[in-house]
Motif scaffolding. Structure first.
Motif, PDB file in Angstrom:
ATOM      1  N   GLU A 171      10.159   0.032  -9.997  1.00  0.00           N
ATOM      2  CA  GLU A 171       9.847  -1.321 -10.469  1.00  0.00           C
ATOM      3  C   GLU A 171       8.801  -1.987  -9.590  1.00  0.00           C
ATOM      4  O   GLU A 171       8.028  -2.829 -10.057  1.00  0.00           O
ATOM      5  N   SER A 172       8.753  -1.618  -8.308  1.00  0.00           N
ATOM      6  CA  SER A 172       7.808  -2.237  -7.376  1.00  0.00           C
ATOM      7  C   SER A 172       6.378  -1.758  -7.583  1.00  0.00           C
ATOM      8  O   SER A 172       5.456  -2.312  -6.984  1.00  0.00           O
ATOM      9  N   GLN A 173       6.173  -0.711  -8.429  1.00  0.00           N
ATOM     10  CA  GLN A 173       4.831  -0.155  -8.635  1.00  0.00           C
ATOM     11  C   GLN A 173       4.504  -0.067 -10.129  1.00  0.00           C
ATOM     12  O   GLN A 173       4.217   1.012 -10.659  1.00  0.00           O
ATOM     13  N   GLY A 203      17.862  16.393 -10.866  1.00  0.00           N
ATOM     14  CA  GLY A 203      17.799  15.115 -10.160  1.00  0.00           C
ATOM     15  C   GLY A 203      16.555  14.331 -10.510  1.00  0.00           C
ATOM     16  O   GLY A 203      15.949  14.521 -11.577  1.00  0.00           O
ATOM     17  N   PHE A 204      16.159  13.459  -9.583  1.00  0.00           N
ATOM     18  CA  PHE A 204      15.043  12.547  -9.814  1.00  0.00           C
ATOM     19  C   PHE A 204      14.110  12.560  -8.603  1.00  0.00           C
ATOM     20  O   PHE A 204      14.482  12.983  -7.503  1.00  0.00           O
ATOM     21  N   SER A 205      12.901  12.065  -8.826  1.00  0.00           N
ATOM     22  CA  SER A 205      11.936  11.914  -7.738  1.00  0.00           C
ATOM     23  C   SER A 205      11.198  10.603  -7.911  1.00  0.00           C
ATOM     24  O   SER A 205      11.173  10.026  -9.003  1.00  0.00           O
ATOM     25  N   PHE A 206      10.598  10.140  -6.836  1.00  0.00           N
ATOM     26  CA  PHE A 206       9.741   8.963  -6.913  1.00  0.00           C
ATOM     27  C   PHE A 206       8.764   9.004  -5.747  1.00  0.00           C
ATOM     28  O   PHE A 206       8.969   9.722  -4.765  1.00  0.00           O
ATOM     29  N   HIS A 207       7.694   8.247  -5.868  1.00  0.00           N
ATOM     30  CA  HIS A 207       6.704   8.112  -4.794  1.00  0.00           C
ATOM     31  C   HIS A 207       6.344   6.638  -4.676  1.00  0.00           C
ATOM     32  O   HIS A 207       6.149   5.962  -5.690  1.00  0.00           O
ATOM     33  N   LEU A 208       6.261   6.156  -3.459  1.00  0.00           N
ATOM     34  CA  LEU A 208       5.872   4.775  -3.202  1.00  0.00           C
ATOM     35  C   LEU A 208       4.605   4.730  -2.365  1.00  0.00           C
ATOM     36  O   LEU A 208       4.432   5.543  -1.448  1.00  0.00           O
ATOM     37  N   GLY A 209       3.729   3.779  -2.664  1.00  0.00           N
ATOM     38  CA  GLY A 209       2.621   3.503  -1.772  1.00  0.00           C
ATOM     39  C   GLY A 209       3.111   2.631  -0.627  1.00  0.00           C
ATOM     40  O   GLY A 209       4.133   1.963  -0.719  1.00  0.00           O
ATOM     41  N   ALA A 217      14.168   2.899   0.990  1.00  0.00           N
ATOM     42  CA  ALA A 217      15.617   3.096   0.973  1.00  0.00           C
ATOM     43  C   ALA A 217      16.257   2.429  -0.246  1.00  0.00           C
ATOM     44  O   ALA A 217      17.160   2.994  -0.874  1.00  0.00           O
ATOM     45  N   GLN A 218      15.804   1.229  -0.588  1.00  0.00           N
ATOM     46  CA  GLN A 218      16.394   0.523  -1.728  1.00  0.00           C
ATOM     47  C   GLN A 218      16.077   1.226  -3.042  1.00  0.00           C
ATOM     48  O   GLN A 218      16.933   1.331  -3.929  1.00  0.00           O
ATOM     49  N   THR A 219      14.857   1.722  -3.201  1.00  0.00           N
ATOM     50  CA  THR A 219      14.518   2.483  -4.405  1.00  0.00           C
ATOM     51  C   THR A 219      15.341   3.770  -4.474  1.00  0.00           C
ATOM     52  O   THR A 219      15.860   4.129  -5.538  1.00  0.00           O
ATOM     53  N   ILE A 294      14.542   5.229   7.415  1.00  0.00           N
ATOM     54  CA  ILE A 294      14.899   5.183   5.991  1.00  0.00           C
ATOM     55  C   ILE A 294      16.347   5.609   5.800  1.00  0.00           C
ATOM     56  O   ILE A 294      17.122   4.956   5.089  1.00  0.00           O
ATOM     57  N   LEU A 295      16.748   6.695   6.438  1.00  0.00           N
ATOM     58  CA  LEU A 295      18.110   7.205   6.281  1.00  0.00           C
ATOM     59  C   LEU A 295      19.144   6.232   6.821  1.00  0.00           C
ATOM     60  O   LEU A 295      20.281   6.159   6.311  1.00  0.00           O
ATOM     61  N   ALA A 296      18.784   5.454   7.846  1.00  0.00           N
ATOM     62  CA  ALA A 296      19.731   4.528   8.478  1.00  0.00           C
ATOM     63  C   ALA A 296      19.755   3.159   7.829  1.00  0.00           C
ATOM     64  O   ALA A 296      20.588   2.317   8.188  1.00  0.00           O
ATOM     65  N   THR A 297      18.880   2.895   6.868  1.00  0.00           N
ATOM     66  CA  THR A 297      18.819   1.574   6.234  1.00  0.00           C
ATOM     67  C   THR A 297      20.078   1.298   5.427  1.00  0.00           C
ATOM     68  O   THR A 297      20.468   2.102   4.574  1.00  0.00           O
ATOM     69  N   PRO A 298      20.749   0.146   5.653  1.00  0.00           N
ATOM     70  CA  PRO A 298      21.928  -0.206   4.850  1.00  0.00           C
ATOM     71  C   PRO A 298      21.527  -0.462   3.397  1.00  0.00           C
ATOM     72  O   PRO A 298      20.552  -1.152   3.120  1.00  0.00           O
TER      73      PRO A 298
END
Length: 458
Positions: A171-173, A203-209, A217-219, A294-298
């Protein structure tokens, strides 16, 4: 060549000394004569690859997954560098490769990487690429409804099941040309449910700029929920989430980067050149540290992303390119000539062109300072210069920025650009002016000894 007095000399920008891996320090400090000999024999520019550093970077990313803890796997994004030695290192380290063309896939398979460890991305893949993926059971990232329909038709015709991820449009892109929106994703999931014999949705994949750990982490958390819901709907193999690449690399120390940004001014560049922007060369958290963040983000009720993935038995995948190549290569140019200027700085011309420093072709600049390796000892004296290529193009500048060297630069010297393996070396290489493409040389250091071979040789 004489430089103007300190009173009239142009003031260069704040220095940006490149960070160096110990193996790079050993190469430069213990083997400068070898570098001169290699350039003399093989030509300029020359790209030197250090697969031992590449392997060190693989281990650091793997360690970040182990310490999270989370089940994670790596695929090297091959587009970041064409060197064959990197594929061989992936095979030896037991990691996968991400490709986006028939040529890249053939190189990965030929280098010993098994098809099931190869991810295939890119939009609207050719029929030939889809056929090879089916034959070798590669993991396909599906980018559009039409591509999924073509894959289904091929799988039926060849009687081979396709392993696939659905690439989700975050949604952010919303302006990205890649990925499936929520409605298209729902339709694709339904098609996979309808044809499980031919389409195995894993599964799924995504890429963010950009480089926001929080956004990544939220995505990822949203798509973990989608994996869980898809599994509950009957697609039991939906147990993977690919977070893509885009992990920053720290080329220079963050404090030096901050000073540079504070002082940056058009007068620091040849012709008062300005740029649309720069790569974040001094990122405070980079490579495997960025993955750890990223892995540690709540993401859910103080549960971290890694904990959530572990709770739902979902494997996290990443596709680093530049980040796995951090410090794993350098580019060496021979100085062909030095021209004095009336406005107080010199223009160095090297044998080669800025096609071998690809950042220059995106209205930007590869900013880390080049190092000078003189052909012979000479007294120290401040020397301010920019660096141009040997083509007839006005824009062929390797370094527009006015660099302060500690010694005068003369023909026959070498300029060494550090940390160029990630995209810089070959993504825009060209035989313009009938110039041959630069050689790549694989360097292996063992204590004080050095071994080398041309890339691609067994």
């Amino acid at each position: 060549m004489q430089q103007p007095s300190r009173a009239t000399a142009p003031q260069p920008s704040a220095p940006l000394s490149s960070r160096r891996h110990p193996r790079v320090d050993d190469l430069l400090g213990q083997h400068p004569e070898t570098l001169h000999s290699l350039v003399q024999g093989l030509g300029s520019p020359l790209h030197l690859m250090l697969p031992q550093v590449f392997t060190d970077n693989i281990r650091q990313f793997q360690r970040a997954f182990e310490q999270a803890p989370a089940r994670g796997s790596l695929l090297f994004a091959k587009k970041a560098n064409k060197a064959d030695c990197l594929i061989q290192a992936c095979c030896q380290a037991g990691i996968g490769v991400d490709v986006a063309s028939v040529g890249e896939l053939e190189k990965a398979l030929g280098g010993g990487v098994p098809g099931r460890a190869i991810g295939v991305s890119g939009p609207e893949k050719s029929e030939r690429l889809l056929e090879l993926c089916l034959s070798h059971q590669c993991l396909l990232a599906i980018d559009s409804p039409s591509e999924l329909q073509r894959l289904l038709h091929l799988a039926r015709r060849r009687e081979q099941q396709a392993r696939l991820l659905l690439r989700y449009l975050p949604e952010s892109q919303p302006q990205s040309r890649f990925g499936l929106n929520p409605q298209q994703s729902a339709q694709a999931i339904a098609l996979c449910r309808e044809h499980p014999r031919w389409l195995c949705l894993t599964g799924f994949s995504f890429h963010l700029g950009g480089y926001s750990s929080e956004q990544r982490a939220q995505t990822a958390s949203q798509l973990l929920d989608l994996c869980v819901n898809t599994r509950a709907a009957g697609l039991e193999h939906c147990k993977r989430l690919n977070l893509g690449g885009g992990f920053a690399v720290q080329y220079v120390h963050p404090q030096a980067w901050a000073r540079f940004l504070e002082q940056d001014h058009p007068s620091h560049y040849h012709g008062a050149r300005t740029f649309s922007g720069f790569y974040p060369y001094g990122a405070p958290r980079a490579t495997a540290d960025a993955l750890a963040d990223i892995l540690a983000t709540p993401v859910d009720a103080a549960m971290s992303l890694a904990q959530k993935a572990e709770r739902y038995a979902i494997e996290l995948m990443i596709e680093p390119g530049r980040a796995l190549l951090d410090q794993a290569g350098i580019s060496v140019f021979r100085v062909q000539g030095v021209k004095d200027r009336d406005d107080g700085y010199a223009l160095i011309t090297v044998q080669g062109s800025s096609f071998s420093l690809s950042e220059q072709w995106f209205n930007s600049e590869f900013l880390p300072d080049p190092l000078l390796l003189p052909a012979e000892p000479r007294p120290a004296a401040p020397f301010v210069a920019c660096v141009g290529g040997s083509t007839c193009l006005e824009s062929d500048m390797l370094t527009w920025r006015k660099i302060r060297f500690d010694h005068p630069v003369r023909p026959g010297d070498l300029l060494v650009y550090l940390n160029t393996a990630g995209y810089q070396m070959d993504s825009n290489e060209s035989p313009f002016h009938e110039a041959r493409l630069p050689h790549k040389v694989v360097i292996e250091l063992d204590g004080p000894s050095l071994r080398w071979k041309l890339d691609g040789l067994a």
